[in-house]
Design an enzyme around this catalytic site. Structure first.
Site: not given
Ligand SMILES: C[S@@+](CC[C@H](N)C(=O)[O-])C[C@H]1O[C@@H](n2cnc3c(N)ncnc32)[C@H](O)[C@@H]1O
Length: 241
Positions: A65, A139, A143, A175, A214-216
């Protein structure tokens, strides 16, 4: 530093720290991370990685993951699939501390954590070594000038095609419709991947064994409807070019 097709230096652009860690979380981080951390050999930062060496035992099924956030999904999957071995990647230290708490509470020994960018480590894993790959609510980088920061890019698709075993599943969610379209286009453009949607509207339904992230949960509470995408890595030699 590696760069993409347009010459953007590859680095991690997200948050590494949020609110100050509470002392017990700080302690958990310091004490538990060495136990659950991915044991990367220090002598050669580019050496190929052997999953058996990372877990200290033969690995039949490796699940990954990327960006596990608070770790709810990763911990629940690791609990439900004790035979599989999991590597979770997350540079956001507050999220890592949260996952460590779940791992400690449930005594999950089948998880290794890397508290940093996933890409340099993924590049060192062997061909056809991964059975399931989760990228859940990555993420969005909305933009246009930030699109190059998105995890799914042509070069990451080539990497995933190399890493996934024949028949392995790639699971993605978002989302944001723009991001979902971007990911769907990039994955389906790659000859190695087949979209597993069977009916119109499939992408609105989470898979049967889905664990809410959590984000979902926050997106649903705010009235946004996520998109759930499942893909299969085609057997090598049957890529549709
Ligand atoms: C919007 S959050 C969603 C977190 C989780 N998957 C959830 O649905 O609750 C996206 C996460 O991806 C992580 N992330 C982004 N790019 C990454 C990378 N190259 N390697 C590891 N994690 C990454 C960020 O730090 C962030 O915590």
């Amino acid at each position: 530093m590696a760069s993409d097709e347009d010459g953007h230096a590859r680095k991690f652009y997200g948050r590494r720290r949020g609110r100050r860690l509470r002392p017990w979380r700080e302690q958990l981080f310091d004490e538990a991370l060495p136990r659950y951390g991915l044991p990367l050999p220090e002598e050669d930062a580019a050496a190929p990685l052997d999953p058996a060496a990372l877990f200290g035992e033969p690995v039949d099924a490796l699940w990954i993951e990327v960006g596990f956030g608070g770790g709810e999904h990763l911990a629940a999957q690791a609990k439900a699939h004790a035979q599989a071995r999991f590597i979770g990647f997350e540079p956001f230290v507050n999220g890592v501390a949260s996952l460590l708490r779940y791992l400690e509470e449930a005594r999950l020994g089948n998880v290794r954590v890397h508290a940093d960018d996933a890409r340099p480590v993924l590049e060192r894993l062997p061909d056809a070594s991964v059975d399931r790959f989760f990228l859940l609510f990555p993420d969005p980088w909305l933009k246009k000038r930030h699109h190059f920061r998105r995890f799914i890019q042509p070069e990451t698709m080539a990497l995933l095609a190399r890493l996934l075993k024949d028949g392995a599943e790639l699971r993605i969610a978002s989302d944001d419709m723009g991001v979902a379209r971007w990911m769907l286009a990039h994955v389906t453009e790659h000859p190695a991947f087949e979209w597993l949607a069977r009916r119109p509207g499939d992408w609105r339904e989470p898979p049967a064994d889905w664990v809410q992230t959590r984000y979902e949960g926050k997106a649903l509470a705010q009235g946004r409807r996520p998109v759930y995408l499942r893909f299969r890595r085609r057997p090598r030699g049957q890529d549709v070019g």
